[in-house]
Design an enzyme around this catalytic site. Structure first.
Site, mmCIF file in Angstrom:
data_model
loop_
_atom_site.group_PDB
_atom_site.id
_atom_site.type_symbol
_atom_site.label_atom_id
_atom_site.label_comp_id
_atom_site.label_asym_id
_atom_site.label_seq_id
_atom_site.Cartn_x
_atom_site.Cartn_y
_atom_site.Cartn_z
ATOM 1 N N ARG A 130 10.471 -1.191 -4.246
ATOM 2 C CA ARG A 130 9.338 -1.300 -5.175
ATOM 3 C C ARG A 130 9.315 -0.021 -6.015
ATOM 4 O O ARG A 130 9.593 1.059 -5.494
ATOM 5 C CB ARG A 130 7.997 -1.477 -4.433
ATOM 6 C CG ARG A 130 7.846 -2.886 -3.823
ATOM 7 C CD ARG A 130 6.443 -3.152 -3.327
ATOM 8 N NE ARG A 130 5.533 -3.530 -4.408
ATOM 9 C CZ ARG A 130 4.213 -3.673 -4.240
ATOM 10 N NH1 ARG A 130 3.673 -3.452 -3.040
ATOM 11 N NH2 ARG A 130 3.453 -4.030 -5.238
ATOM 12 N N ASP B 29 -1.330 4.676 -6.429
ATOM 13 C CA ASP B 29 0.105 4.506 -6.136
ATOM 14 C C ASP B 29 0.930 5.652 -6.693
ATOM 15 O O ASP B 29 2.016 5.938 -6.197
ATOM 16 C CB ASP B 29 0.600 3.174 -6.691
ATOM 17 C CG ASP B 29 0.079 2.034 -5.836
ATOM 18 O OD1 ASP B 29 -1.085 1.628 -6.031
ATOM 19 O OD2 ASP B 29 0.815 1.606 -4.926
ATOM 20 N N GLY C 72 0.864 -1.189 0.000
ATOM 21 C CA GLY C 72 0.000 0.000 0.000
ATOM 22 C C GLY C 72 0.895 1.232 0.000
ATOM 23 O O GLY C 72 1.810 1.342 0.825
#
Ligand code: MRU
Length: 348
Positions: free
Chosen positions: A95, A243, A53
């Site tokens: 990420r 995101d 998240g």
């Protein structure tokens, strides 16, 4: 239920001089915590989806910088500000898509230069501020989003959400799920549909768990059910997180979000994106430049450790897609609401 109860879950905590993460790979079956003492393990935990998240990844990375600074300062009180760059790089590679990660690292890096003496306390204070500000932003967005829902319908309505955008995905309370919490508490929502969200099942495992914990009724649907559901007029709003949002409002979010936006427009459901301004990337004029994470094929070929796909099959596993701004009816940030975002109106 009180608001306090609505905010009882914490995915990320600083406890006893270490970073404590609720292991989201094991929920809802097990409530297990992972304790991290250094930046490299923190980066690995982000890569491995212990924590996930966009805002939660940013908060985690901020605490990871505290761990890095403590170790670097212990090794050298004179060169630590240079030495820490290697750890910042490792965190930055954990990420690629959620810009909150890079936003948090930049903010912590901005603080490094001003620190004299032991960096531990001042950097921990900054990481805690990032964490607290995220929760405050979520609470505010919850109110703004709930008001938008209230203004769009006389009667309580049904909503569909994708992935997990709740307390687990953020500093606490949630973005899209924060709006759902606030609107449910205000009597503006009477039904919440959550889709499974393949392949990690964030909807089935995490969103459903958070809503059940909050006594908010939730109905799970399979990943592909959105079109059939919306065709029946069963959904008033699709509400999702983000995101990374480009300067024109194009929005990267969990793979499958784009499908829902197309279906929503076709069937007359409204589409809301809820994200703090730490998710906005003003360096990208539109969504084509957003890096989309491609994860391991094994996540599709196997399910909970058991091979399900035919042997010999290949798999392509992009973790995110980009919804064009023109399919978005509202972007809710802590600074306000933008309806039908265009480069003229967005960002605020
Ligand atoms: O791969 P994940 O679980 O990190 O993806 C999360 C999402 O796509 C969320 O919708 C997004 O980060 C917003 S969370 C408030």
């Amino acid at each position: 239920m009180t608001n306090h109860h609505h905010d009882s879950i914490r995915a990320v905590e600083w406890a006893n001089g270490a970073l404590k993460l609720l292991d989201q790979r094991l929920l809802p079956q097990q409530r297990t915590y992972v304790v991290l003492e250094n930046a490299r393990d923190t980066a690995q935990a982000i890569t491995d989806m212990v924590v996930r998240g966009a805002p939660a990844i940013g908060v985690t990375a901020a605490y990871g910088v505290v761990l890095a600074a403590r170790a670097c300062y212990a090794r050298s009180s004179t060169t630590w500000q240079g030495d820490i760059e290697a750890d910042l790089d490792v965190l930055a590679r954990s990420r690629p898509t959620a810009v909150n990660l890079f936003w948090a690292l930049d903010r912590m890096r901005g603080h490094l230069a001003h620190v004299s003496g032991d960096p531990y306390e001042p950097l921990l204070a900054e990481a805690r501020r990032i964490h607290e500000e995220d929760i405050a932003a979520n609470r505010h967005m919850g109110q703004l989003g709930a008001a938008l829902i209230a203004g769009s319908s006389q009667r309580p309505c049904a909503v569909l959400t994708h992935c997990n955008t709740g307390s687990l995905a953020t500093g606490g309370y949630g973005t899209a799920l924060g709006v759902i919490r606030a609107a449910y508490a205000a009597g503006k929502i009477n039904q919440v549909f959550a889709d499974e969200t393949r392949p990690w099942m964030q909807g089935a495992r995490l969103t459903a768990w958070e809503l059940v914990e909050d006594n908010i009724p939730v109905t799970l649907v399979v990943e592909g059910a959105g079109a059939h559901l919306m065709k029946q007029g069963a959904v008033h709003w699709v509400i999702v997180g983000a995101d990374r949002i480009a300067a024109n409002g194009d929005t990267a979010n969990k793979i499958g979000t784009y499908n829902l936006a197309i279906v929503a427009r076709y069937h007359g459901a409204k589409f809301m994106v809820v994200a703090p301004t730490s998710t906005v990337d003003m360096t990208l004029s539109n969504g084509t430049g957003i890096p989309i994470e491609i994860r391991s094929a094994d996540e599709i070929l196997n399910h909970t450790g058991t091979r399900v796909a035919a042997l010999g099959a290949a798999a392509w596993n992009p973790a995110f897609d980009v919804t064009p701004a023109e399919l978005i009816d509202a972007i809710v940030t802590e600074r306000g609401v933008v309806l039908s975002p265009t480069p003229q109106k967005w960002p605020i």
